[in-house]
Design a protein around this motif. Sequence first.
Motif, PDB file in Angstrom:
ATOM      1  N   ALA A   1       2.677  -4.768  27.070  1.00 61.48           N
ATOM      2  CA  ALA A   1       2.101  -4.092  25.896  1.00 61.48           C
ATOM      3  C   ALA A   1       3.130  -4.170  24.764  1.00 61.48           C
ATOM      4  N   LYS A   2       2.894  -5.077  23.830  1.00 62.82           N
ATOM      5  CA  LYS A   2       3.922  -5.439  22.837  1.00 62.82           C
ATOM      6  C   LYS A   2       4.351  -4.260  21.962  1.00 62.82           C
ATOM      7  N   ILE A   3       3.521  -3.247  21.887  1.00 70.13           N
ATOM      8  CA  ILE A   3       3.836  -2.118  21.008  1.00 70.13           C
ATOM      9  C   ILE A   3       5.165  -1.453  21.381  1.00 70.13           C
TER      10      ILE A   3
ATOM     11  N   ARG B   1      14.570  -9.381  21.264  1.00 66.99           N
ATOM     12  CA  ARG B   1      13.450  -9.234  20.338  1.00 66.99           C
ATOM     13  C   ARG B   1      12.671  -7.942  20.628  1.00 66.99           C
ATOM     14  N   GLY B   2      12.311  -7.281  19.550  1.00 63.24           N
ATOM     15  CA  GLY B   2      11.607  -5.999  19.704  1.00 63.24           C
ATOM     16  C   GLY B   2      12.540  -4.842  20.034  1.00 63.24           C
ATOM     17  N   GLY B   3      13.867  -5.100  19.987  1.00 67.53           N
ATOM     18  CA  GLY B   3      14.849  -4.126  20.486  1.00 67.53           C
ATOM     19  C   GLY B   3      15.054  -2.886  19.635  1.00 67.53           C
ATOM     20  N   SER B   4      14.451  -2.813  18.451  1.00 71.37           N
ATOM     21  CA  SER B   4      14.628  -1.592  17.643  1.00 71.37           C
ATOM     22  C   SER B   4      14.030  -0.374  18.334  1.00 71.37           C
ATOM     23  N   ASP B   5      12.980  -0.579  19.121  1.00 69.05           N
ATOM     24  CA  ASP B   5      12.413   0.548  19.889  1.00 69.05           C
ATOM     25  C   ASP B   5      13.470   1.099  20.837  1.00 69.05           C
ATOM     26  N   LEU B   6      14.214   0.175  21.452  1.00 69.06           N
ATOM     27  CA  LEU B   6      15.249   0.593  22.404  1.00 69.06           C
ATOM     28  C   LEU B   6      16.359   1.343  21.670  1.00 69.06           C
TER      29      LEU B   6
ATOM     30  N   LEU C   1      13.231   8.588  14.067  1.00 65.05           N
ATOM     31  CA  LEU C   1      12.006   7.940  13.595  1.00 65.05           C
ATOM     32  C   LEU C   1      12.277   6.454  13.454  1.00 65.05           C
ATOM     33  N   LYS C   2      11.507   5.631  14.158  1.00 67.12           N
ATOM     34  CA  LYS C   2      11.734   4.177  14.066  1.00 67.12           C
ATOM     35  C   LYS C   2      10.543   3.502  13.383  1.00 67.12           C
ATOM     36  N   PHE C   3      10.846   2.642  12.407  1.00 70.83           N
ATOM     37  CA  PHE C   3       9.787   1.912  11.705  1.00 70.83           C
ATOM     38  C   PHE C   3       9.943   0.415  11.972  1.00 70.83           C
TER      39      PHE C   3
HETATM   40 MG    MG Z   1       8.063  -4.052  18.137  1.00 74.47          MG
END
Ligand code: MG
Length: 444
Positions: A253-255, A195-200, A4-6
């Motif tokens: 898509a930045k999401i 940046r945004g790498g927590s999704d990865l 689960l990623k927040f």
């Molecule tokens: Mg993000």
Amino acid sequence: MKVLKFGGTSVGSPERIRNVAELITARGRNIVVLSAMAGTTNTLVEIGEYLYKHNINGAKEIINELERNYRRVVAVLFSDVDFRMEADGEVDAVFSLLRSLARDSFTEFEEKEILAQGELLSTKLMHLYLLQQGVHSAFLPALEFMKTDKNGEADMDFITEHLTALLDEYPDADLYITQGYICRNAYGATDNLRRGGSDLTASILGAAINAKEIEIWTDIDGMHNNDPRYVENTSPVAELHFDEAAELAYFGAKILHPTCVLPAKVNNIPVRLLNTMEPEAHGTLIYNTETAHTIKAVAAKDDIIAIKIKSSRMMLASSFMHRVFEIFDNYNRPIDMIATSEVGVSITIDNPLKLEHIVDELKEIGTVSIDRDMVIICVVGDLDWHNRGYEAAAIDALRDIPVRMISYGGSNNNISFLVSKEDKIPALRALQKHLFSNCQPSNP
Ligand code: MG
Ligand code: ADP
Ligand code: ASP
């Protein structure tokens, strides 16, 4: 077990941290990946910028302000004196490290250490808060298992081995907390997944433990059919194929982080996009679904450079193409879009690094012209060539917009248009109106 990623907004205040704590406790024994609290990574980037300019006092002022914010968060979150002291101790450690890095000799090495502190802070605070609430949380330091190889790709063998060993150390844990974004590089230095790498991170960990599902919790109810920052009346897409989600993420898509779909896709692990503020909403399910006969969504990727190379006709067409690609390859520049004609080729790249060198070499084989500040508009859905009317519908929607390039046929689910920066929002809105306002083309 799930991952689960927040994201930053989901843990952006003491209230949100409490909400997420409740949510993850109710969901059982999973790995929870947290981003830094909203705004923190931007502030850490800013601190680095001051230090690169040798403005140490400027950097220290920002550090002081950031510390005051975290002291406030601790004061609100921790009612128990012992846990508050422990949390203050963690904040002390991070801010004395930041101050020790605020020095004249500042390099990428120090910068990466600074950037790592946001995720370390958010996870330490969440972990201590859960313990205060009587939840048996286990803290997993990402720098002990998240590793990239010499190509900057996830070192899956290392990650799987070290993560599994760490999980085994806590057989009685109610849940596990770890940091998104941060990792060690092939040489063991602190690094990050951009940046945004927590999704990865979430996707890589999902692959490493062969998770049942990867949940990406954010501030919106799933992948919308257009960019909600620029277009009104967008709506969530219930289901996406891995390939469609990957195209949308890659094309703006930045999401989702641009490359985070791949590890999930390779291991066939469903990814669910969910809204922390509205946990019951369906969100978007990304998996191996069939997606016949619909256009799903539109996204836009900014800061694109288009390069047109007109052959000087000294070369055969095939060796001309070979040479063009070789030049981009030599500079390690991935190409996003391509359009060819008998006399030349247009190519787009998303990074101006070494552009002058590339152009110098291209000039040896043809006439070169460049358009900067361009935007790729990407339409994603069932765009199999056997269908009729889908490409036409997208092109028709853009009839009043000057289009510099069109790319279709590279995959079954994408048609891309290159437009200038000023036309980005009108193009997104026109596509919304024509593709998603009850006038989808029908397949014969
Ligand atoms: Mg993000
Ligand atoms: P997080 O901090 O949780 O990682 P992000 O800010 O990275 O969240 O991503 C969520 C944001 O992505 C949304 O608030 C929204 O503004 C933006 N966004 C851009 N395109 C889309 C889209 N097609 N669908 C949903 N959100 C999108
Ligand atoms: N904190 C990092 C960022 O702001 C990583 C992330 O949030 O995914 O980019």
